[in-house]
Scaffold this motif. Structure first.
Motif, PDB file in Angstrom:
ATOM      1  N   LEU A 271      55.447   9.304  23.210  1.00 31.21           N
ATOM      2  CA  LEU A 271      54.226   8.764  22.636  1.00 31.21           C
ATOM      3  C   LEU A 271      53.579   9.745  21.687  1.00 31.21           C
TER       4      LEU A 271
ATOM      5  N   SER B 172      55.501  10.170  18.434  1.00 34.52           N
ATOM      6  CA  SER B 172      55.741   8.988  17.615  1.00 34.52           C
ATOM      7  C   SER B 172      54.954   9.042  16.323  1.00 34.52           C
TER       8      SER B 172
ATOM      9  N   ALA C 128      54.004   6.191  14.590  1.00 33.42           N
ATOM     10  CA  ALA C 128      53.315   4.933  14.314  1.00 33.42           C
ATOM     11  C   ALA C 128      51.819   5.150  14.333  1.00 33.42           C
ATOM     12  N   ALA C 129      51.096   4.404  13.505  1.00 36.00           N
ATOM     13  CA  ALA C 129      49.645   4.546  13.427  1.00 36.00           C
ATOM     14  C   ALA C 129      48.982   3.241  13.791  1.00 36.00           C
ATOM     15  N   PHE C 130      47.769   3.373  14.341  1.00 34.45           N
ATOM     16  CA  PHE C 130      47.002   2.190  14.705  1.00 34.45           C
ATOM     17  C   PHE C 130      45.581   2.447  14.218  1.00 34.45           C
TER      18      PHE C 130
ATOM     19  N   LEU D  74      45.335   5.930  18.179  1.00 38.64           N
ATOM     20  CA  LEU D  74      46.420   6.280  17.270  1.00 38.64           C
ATOM     21  C   LEU D  74      47.608   5.354  17.432  1.00 38.64           C
ATOM     22  N   ARG D  75      47.913   4.964  18.656  1.00 44.03           N
ATOM     23  CA  ARG D  75      49.062   4.108  18.894  1.00 44.03           C
ATOM     24  C   ARG D  75      49.032   3.532  20.301  1.00 44.03           C
TER      25      ARG D  75
ATOM     26  N   TRP E 181      51.981   1.885  23.038  1.00 48.54           N
ATOM     27  CA  TRP E 181      53.431   1.788  23.233  1.00 48.54           C
ATOM     28  C   TRP E 181      53.715   1.184  24.594  1.00 48.54           C
TER      29      TRP E 181
END
Length: 303
Positions: A13, A16, A18-20, A252-253, A255
């Motif tokens: 995590l 990673s 990936a952005a949110f 931030l992400r 999962w």
């Protein structure tokens, strides 16, 4: 002690890329959204996000006709407060995510446009707290403020892009955590908070385990959920971590550990930005799917 699978899941995590995140439109008040009505009165309906129990305020640059307010489903709002040039709305718990309510306001002076229509869209957890609605010509001050807002947003996007690039170029595993500065010599602190958690809303799922973590620049929540008998499969689409004051941590992400239909539970990890060690809580964690079901856990604290 957390299981080895959870530690690996947490490492994945934090590493990673990936952005949110969600951006906001510019307005004269920082954090507010700005809506400008066409001066010719041409039809246009702006969508505004509302959520059960959360306040949304509309501020107009003209006085309202109090008896000219039309709100679809008025009885399903716990508060409809009409001021001279303001309108504050709080949907009740009777609204359902995905629903729409039409709102029409009329202005007292009779100038064009004489009215404005909005579509209130119910979101599971997020509401636009402040919306500015303008009919008249904008002053030079509002343009200057908007320019400052755009510059600040551009700077935020640059910082976010730099972070994502750094994470993408970083190695996997522990080396990646160290190289991005997420982990320092103090490591990751963990705390099992299952017994402290309050199930505030959502009956389709049950939290059987909740563990929180803190690293140098971030916090994470690992939630193990089990679906109630007869319920359809559930997958999280969004999340908020909101404190007592209403302020939210920047998520931030999110999962979800891959699982199969035979698994008794599913693990969901939420990572949020928390550079200050003093950010401990309690927080309210709300998860929602691409549908009406939500689950809200209260009293979430961090090490």
């Amino acid at each position: 002690m957390p299981s080895s699978s959870t530690v690996v899941l947490l490492a994945l995590l934090f590493a990673s890329a990936a952005a949110f995140a969600q951006s906001e439109s510019s307005a004269s008040v920082p954090g507010a959204r700005r809506i400008e009505l066409p001066p010719d009165g041409s039809p246009s309906i702006a969508e505004i996000a509302v959520s059960a129990g959360l306040s949304t305020g509309l501020y107009f640059d003209s006085d309202l006709m109090r008896d000219g307010i039309e709100l679809e489903g008025w009885e399903r709002f716990s508060l409809v407060d009409i001021g001279q040039a303001t309108l504050r709305l709080i949907p009740s718990s009777r609204v359902t995510p995905g629903e729409h309510f039409r709102l029409v306001v009329r202005f007292r002076d009779g100038a064009a446009p004489v009215s404005a229509a909005f579509l209130l869209q119910v979101h599971p957890a997020k509401a636009e707290p402040l919306v500015e609605v303008y009919r008249g010509k904008r002053t030079i001050e509002t343009y200057q403020q908007e320019t400052r807002q755009v510059r600040a947003e551009l700077e935020r996007c640059r910082d976010e892009n730099s972070r994502l690039v750094a994470e993408h170029e970083a190695p996997d595993g522990l080396a990646g955590l160290l190289s991005t500065g997420t982990l320092d010599k103090d490591g990751v602190a963990g705390r099992i908070v299952t017994k402290d958690i309050l199930l505030l809303a959502g009956r389709a799922l049950e939290a059987i385990s909740v563990t929180t973590y803190r690293a140098k620049k971030a916090v994470a929540v690992v939630v193990k959920l089990t679906t109630k008998a007869g319920a359809q499969p559930w997958s999280p689409k969004g999340v908020t971590l909101r404190g007592r004051t209403g302020a939210e941590l920047k998520v931030l992400r999110i999962w979800q550990q891959p699982s199969n239909p035979l698994d008794e539970f599913q693990s969901i990890v939420v990572e949020a930005e928390a550079p200050e060690a003093g950010v401990q809580g309690p927080f309210s964690l709300k998860l929602w799917e691409d549908g009406p079901r939500t689950v809200t856990l209260g009293n979430v604290t961090f090490p």
